[in-house]
Design an enzyme around this catalytic site. Structure first.
Site, PDB file in Angstrom:
ATOM      1  N   ASP A  58      53.545  81.931  53.851  1.00 23.69           N
ATOM      2  CA  ASP A  58      53.526  80.481  53.998  1.00 23.69           C
ATOM      3  C   ASP A  58      54.428  80.090  55.162  1.00 23.69           C
ATOM      4  O   ASP A  58      55.577  80.542  55.244  1.00 23.69           O
ATOM      5  CB  ASP A  58      54.012  79.802  52.719  1.00 23.69           C
ATOM      6  CG  ASP A  58      52.998  79.909  51.591  1.00 23.69           C
ATOM      7  OD1 ASP A  58      51.892  80.446  51.829  1.00 23.69           O
ATOM      8  OD2 ASP A  58      53.313  79.461  50.468  1.00 23.69           O
ATOM      9  N   ASP A  95      43.579  73.342  44.605  1.00 25.00           N
ATOM     10  CA  ASP A  95      44.937  73.303  44.081  1.00 25.00           C
ATOM     11  C   ASP A  95      44.986  72.287  42.952  1.00 25.00           C
ATOM     12  O   ASP A  95      44.574  71.135  43.132  1.00 25.00           O
ATOM     13  CB  ASP A  95      45.924  72.904  45.181  1.00 25.00           C
ATOM     14  CG  ASP A  95      45.781  73.791  46.411  1.00 25.00           C
ATOM     15  OD1 ASP A  95      45.583  75.006  46.232  1.00 25.00           O
ATOM     16  OD2 ASP A  95      45.848  73.260  47.539  1.00 25.00           O
TER      17      ASP A  95
END
Length: 249
Positions: free
Chosen positions: A8, A129
């Site tokens: 990330d 998500d």
């Protein structure tokens, strides 16, 4: 079952967030490409890269870093975060990225996503998500009333490479994968599912392999690798074997 390490990106660094909260980030490296090399050396078959800044900004922010990652390894890379138009998809694919992940666009611009799937078959992944069973977008900063199943069904059967399903509450927390939610989504659609969020150790690999036949093809691992709770090489070995009653065969 494929074990996919995550990188990330925030402000050019390799970080991990806790429950998607940008104020709760831990920096693990100033050179994300070196992290990618380490995962490749440990046997990674894919690497999952997310431009966290881009997911909020709505366009790529860490593109140069991603270019360095792609150039540093031979392992295929899938990239998400801020991909909201065809030009961005084309730029990433031309760079050498193998798959792009579309998230917010799946809700805000259905025509764009449908066109992308048709134009780049096998290269489009849907990122879903969820927080408390409802889809979140804009880098997890906006919540909707839509369930993951309802969103994915809009694109089921069109040729998506996969769906990455992330449980936001568990992401970066090492609380274990939300097996029930992953299984329910996989059972409701025909697209293969990659689980993400909450992996704590090898037991999560065992648990996912037990429901692999429901359409789950992989798992993304982040914090557990960076904290040392899981060794990628051992996880990959485990995922290639068959588990019976908790024992490796």
């Amino acid at each position: 079952m494929i074990v996919i390490p995550a990188i990330d990106l925030k402000s050019g660094q390799c970080v991990r967030l806790a429950q998607g909260d940008f104020s709760r980030s831990t920096v693990y490296s100033d050179k994300p490409e070196d992290v990618a090399i380490r995962w490749q050396e440990k046997g990674a078959e894919w690497i999952h890269v997310v431009d966290l800044d881009g997911s909020v900004a709505g366009s790529p922010v860490n593109r140069d870093v991603i270019r360095r990652i792609v150039g540093a390894v031979t392992v295929p890379i899938q990239v998400g975060g801020g991909i909201r138009d065809q030009a961005t998809i084309e730029a990433y694919l031309a760079m050498g990225v193998k798959r792009v992940i579309l998230g917010t666009g799946a809700l805000s611009n259905e025509q764009f996503v449908r066109q992308a799937i048709a134009t780049y078959p096998g290269s489009i992944v849907l990122g879903v998500d969820a927080l408390d069973g409802r889809v979140a977008i804009q880098g997890w900063t906006e919540h909707t009333d839509l369930s993951p199943e309802e969103l994915v069904k809009r694109y089921d059967g069109l040729g998506l490479a996969a769906v990455v399903f992330t449980d936001i509450k568990r992401d970066g927390m090492q609380l274990g994968v939300n097996l029930r939610a992953v299984r329910e989504l996989a059972a409701a659609i025909s697209v293969p599912v990659i689980a993400s969020g909450g992996v704590a150790g090898l037991q999560d690999i065992v648990n996912l392999m037990a429901i692999e036949d429901d359409g789950i093809i992989g798992v993304i691992v982040g914090k557990a690798l960076y904290s040392g709770a899981m060794d990628l090489r051992l996880a990959i070995i485990a995922a290639k074997r068959r588990w019976k009653n908790g024992d490796v065969h």
